[in-house]
Scaffold this motif. Sequence first.
Motif, PDB file in Angstrom:
ATOM      1  N   PHE A  58      33.225  49.510  42.998  1.00  9.42           N
ATOM      2  CA  PHE A  58      34.450  49.112  43.684  1.00  9.42           C
ATOM      3  C   PHE A  58      34.318  49.284  45.191  1.00  9.42           C
ATOM      4  CE2 PHE A  58      38.655  50.053  45.449  1.00  9.42           C
ATOM      5  CZ  PHE A  58      39.344  48.912  45.074  1.00  9.42           C
ATOM      6  N   LEU A  59      33.853  50.437  45.645  1.00  9.74           N
ATOM      7  CA  LEU A  59      33.750  50.716  47.077  1.00  9.74           C
ATOM      8  C   LEU A  59      32.713  49.836  47.756  1.00  9.74           C
ATOM      9  CD1 LEU A  59      34.052  54.565  46.763  1.00  9.74           C
ATOM     10  CD2 LEU A  59      35.688  53.092  47.946  1.00  9.74           C
ATOM     11  N   ASP A  60      31.638  49.493  47.044  1.00 14.26           N
ATOM     12  CA  ASP A  60      30.652  48.578  47.613  1.00 14.26           C
ATOM     13  C   ASP A  60      31.289  47.210  47.854  1.00 14.26           C
ATOM     14  OD1 ASP A  60      28.806  50.586  47.494  1.00 14.26           O
ATOM     15  OD2 ASP A  60      27.675  49.759  45.808  1.00 14.26           O
ATOM     16  N   MET A  61      32.184  46.808  46.943  1.00 11.26           N
ATOM     17  CA  MET A  61      32.915  45.559  47.135  1.00 11.26           C
ATOM     18  C   MET A  61      33.800  45.630  48.375  1.00 11.26           C
ATOM     19  SD  MET A  61      36.252  44.274  46.776  1.00 11.26           S
ATOM     20  CE  MET A  61      37.051  45.381  45.624  1.00 11.26           C
ATOM     21  N   VAL A  62      34.499  46.760  48.557  1.00  8.25           N
ATOM     22  CA  VAL A  62      35.388  46.916  49.711  1.00  8.25           C
ATOM     23  C   VAL A  62      34.593  46.908  51.009  1.00  8.25           C
ATOM     24  CG1 VAL A  62      37.025  48.461  50.856  1.00  8.25           C
ATOM     25  CG2 VAL A  62      37.119  48.156  48.367  1.00  8.25           C
ATOM     26  N   GLY A  63      33.454  47.591  51.032  1.00  9.07           N
ATOM     27  CA  GLY A  63      32.600  47.574  52.214  1.00  9.07           C
ATOM     28  C   GLY A  63      32.305  48.914  52.837  1.00  9.07           C
ATOM     29  N   ALA A  64      33.041  49.970  52.456  1.00 14.55           N
ATOM     30  CA  ALA A  64      32.803  51.323  52.965  1.00 14.55           C
ATOM     31  C   ALA A  64      33.691  52.278  52.169  1.00 14.55           C
ATOM     32  CB  ALA A  64      33.099  51.434  54.456  1.00 14.55           C
ATOM     33  N   GLU A  65      33.440  53.572  52.340  1.00 11.72           N
ATOM     34  CA  GLU A  65      34.183  54.596  51.611  1.00 11.72           C
ATOM     35  C   GLU A  65      34.824  55.584  52.577  1.00 11.72           C
ATOM     36  OE1 GLU A  65      33.471  57.930  48.057  1.00 11.72           O
ATOM     37  OE2 GLU A  65      31.761  56.837  48.916  1.00 11.72           O
ATOM     38  N   PHE A  66      36.096  55.849  52.363  1.00  9.40           N
ATOM     39  CA  PHE A  66      36.795  56.867  53.149  1.00  9.40           C
ATOM     40  C   PHE A  66      36.099  58.216  52.988  1.00  9.40           C
ATOM     41  CE2 PHE A  66      39.784  60.444  52.697  1.00  9.40           C
ATOM     42  CZ  PHE A  66      40.296  60.510  53.977  1.00  9.40           C
ATOM     43  N   ALA A  67      35.915  58.922  54.093  1.00 12.00           N
ATOM     44  CA  ALA A  67      35.322  60.258  54.056  1.00 12.00           C
ATOM     45  C   ALA A  67      36.344  61.323  54.440  1.00 12.00           C
ATOM     46  CB  ALA A  67      34.113  60.336  54.980  1.00 12.00           C
ATOM     47  N   THR A  68      37.055  61.094  55.558  1.00 17.32           N
ATOM     48  CA  THR A  68      38.019  62.075  56.042  1.00 17.32           C
ATOM     49  C   THR A  68      38.817  61.441  57.177  1.00 17.32           C
ATOM     50  OG1 THR A  68      38.238  64.340  56.877  1.00 17.32           O
ATOM     51  CG2 THR A  68      36.427  63.036  57.750  1.00 17.32           C
ATOM     52  N   HIS A  69      39.757  62.180  57.723  1.00 17.02           N
ATOM     53  CA  HIS A  69      40.458  61.724  58.916  1.00 17.02           C
ATOM     54  C   HIS A  69      40.935  62.939  59.689  1.00 17.02           C
ATOM     55  CE1 HIS A  69      44.562  62.708  57.567  1.00 17.02           C
ATOM     56  NE2 HIS A  69      44.238  62.210  56.387  1.00 17.02           N
ATOM     57  N   GLY A  70      41.202  62.740  60.965  1.00 18.19           N
ATOM     58  CA  GLY A  70      41.731  63.797  61.813  1.00 18.19           C
ATOM     59  C   GLY A  70      43.211  63.613  62.035  1.00 18.19           C
ATOM     60  N   ALA A  71      43.729  64.296  63.032  1.00 21.23           N
ATOM     61  CA  ALA A  71      45.149  64.185  63.358  1.00 21.23           C
ATOM     62  C   ALA A  71      45.466  62.786  63.868  1.00 21.23           C
ATOM     63  CB  ALA A  71      45.514  65.213  64.425  1.00 21.23           C
ATOM     64  N   GLN A  72      46.692  62.338  63.613  1.00 21.59           N
ATOM     65  CA  GLN A  72      47.124  61.063  64.160  1.00 21.59           C
ATOM     66  C   GLN A  72      47.049  61.130  65.692  1.00 21.59           C
ATOM     67  OE1 GLN A  72      50.767  59.375  62.579  1.00 21.59           O
ATOM     68  NE2 GLN A  72      50.517  60.508  60.668  1.00 21.59           N
ATOM     69  N   GLN A  73      46.573  60.060  66.281  1.00 23.21           N
ATOM     70  CA  GLN A  73      46.395  60.029  67.732  1.00 23.21           C
ATOM     71  C   GLN A  73      46.300  58.601  68.237  1.00 23.21           C
ATOM     72  OE1 GLN A  73      42.149  61.390  68.733  1.00 23.21           O
ATOM     73  NE2 GLN A  73      42.331  61.933  66.554  1.00 23.21           N
ATOM     74  N   LYS A  74      46.533  58.450  69.521  1.00 20.05           N
ATOM     75  CA  LYS A  74      46.374  57.145  70.151  1.00 20.05           C
ATOM     76  C   LYS A  74      44.897  56.922  70.436  1.00 20.05           C
ATOM     77  CE  LYS A  74      49.343  55.653  73.190  1.00 20.05           C
ATOM     78  NZ  LYS A  74      50.107  55.457  74.466  1.00 20.05           N
ATOM     79  N   SER A  75      44.411  55.781  69.981  1.00 21.41           N
ATOM     80  CA  SER A  75      42.994  55.481  70.172  1.00 21.41           C
ATOM     81  C   SER A  75      42.831  54.029  70.559  1.00 21.41           C
ATOM     82  CB  SER A  75      42.207  55.781  68.893  1.00 21.41           C
ATOM     83  OG  SER A  75      42.298  57.151  68.559  1.00 21.41           O
ATOM     84  N   SER A  76      41.652  53.708  71.050  1.00 21.05           N
ATOM     85  CA  SER A  76      41.352  52.362  71.521  1.00 21.05           C
ATOM     86  C   SER A  76      40.598  51.580  70.451  1.00 21.05           C
ATOM     87  CB  SER A  76      40.524  52.432  72.805  1.00 21.05           C
ATOM     88  OG  SER A  76      40.193  51.141  73.262  1.00 21.05           O
ATOM     89  N   VAL A  77      40.974  50.322  70.300  1.00 23.74           N
ATOM     90  CA  VAL A  77      40.332  49.431  69.338  1.00 23.74           C
ATOM     91  C   VAL A  77      39.838  48.196  70.081  1.00 23.74           C
ATOM     92  CG1 VAL A  77      40.661  48.024  67.262  1.00 23.74           C
ATOM     93  CG2 VAL A  77      41.790  50.263  67.452  1.00 23.74           C
TER      94      VAL A  77
END
Length: 261
Positions: A115-134
């Motif tokens: 399933f994850l190979d179909m999606v393209g990547a796997e969630f590992a973790t996340h940090g605090a919500q923050q403003k970031s650049s995309v």
Amino acid sequence: GFQHDVVARKKAEELSLAEKIVTDLGKQFGFEVTCSKDGALINPENLAKYQVLYFFTQGELDDPAERTRDKAPSVDIAKRGCVLEFIEKGGGFVGTHCGGADTWHKWRDGDKRPFLDMVGAEFATHGAQQKSSVRVVDSTFPAVQGWPAQFELTDEWYAYKGFMPNIHVLMMLETEGMSGPMYKRDDYPITWCSTHGTGRVFYTGLGHRDDVWTNPLYQKMVATGILWAAKKVEGESAPNLKEIYGDVDKAMKRLNEPFRE
């Protein structure tokens, strides 16, 4: 497992914010939407009625122990393969935020993650919500048209592992200056598309917060991503990691090198 506020229903019969928005987008952009938390609907006969399967899911959907929060039926583990078959035979898949990348981690076939190979990547973790650049990588793709070439957004930013080489990157998260050890790494894809068999896959890590969901640009991205997955609009999905990094092997090494979780 955990339910984000944007998808949690206050009452069983009342749609969540995300469900209301996607339903309204369907009326605006010309597609019909069925919203459900019932995993029993994941079966070949039912999926045959639809063109696109859209996940905002987390965890093991076939494990009843993980469905205690909403008390909804889980997916029959003997039938979960129909999700991949649906896409392989031409169906569309859309995942936002946790939908897809943070789903079915335990579904393994040897060293593969079907399933994850179909999606393209796997969630590992996340940090605090923050403003970031995309940074937008492919501004010609219909689902990201209209976004500035570079923009700032406050969200919960997923860090991924196991990126697949067949993805077509649409947006990159720019990690410089971000707070948290999981972001002490190179910029990495946060929105992408790909193909699986004859089906189309669209994923974005955006979509944790109410103010993201009510953002007109995000709503257009969701709606157009659905239409693209349904083959109603066209957009390039050929792998582009070589164009970004100069070499696919180099891209895989940089994207998938270990980082602090």
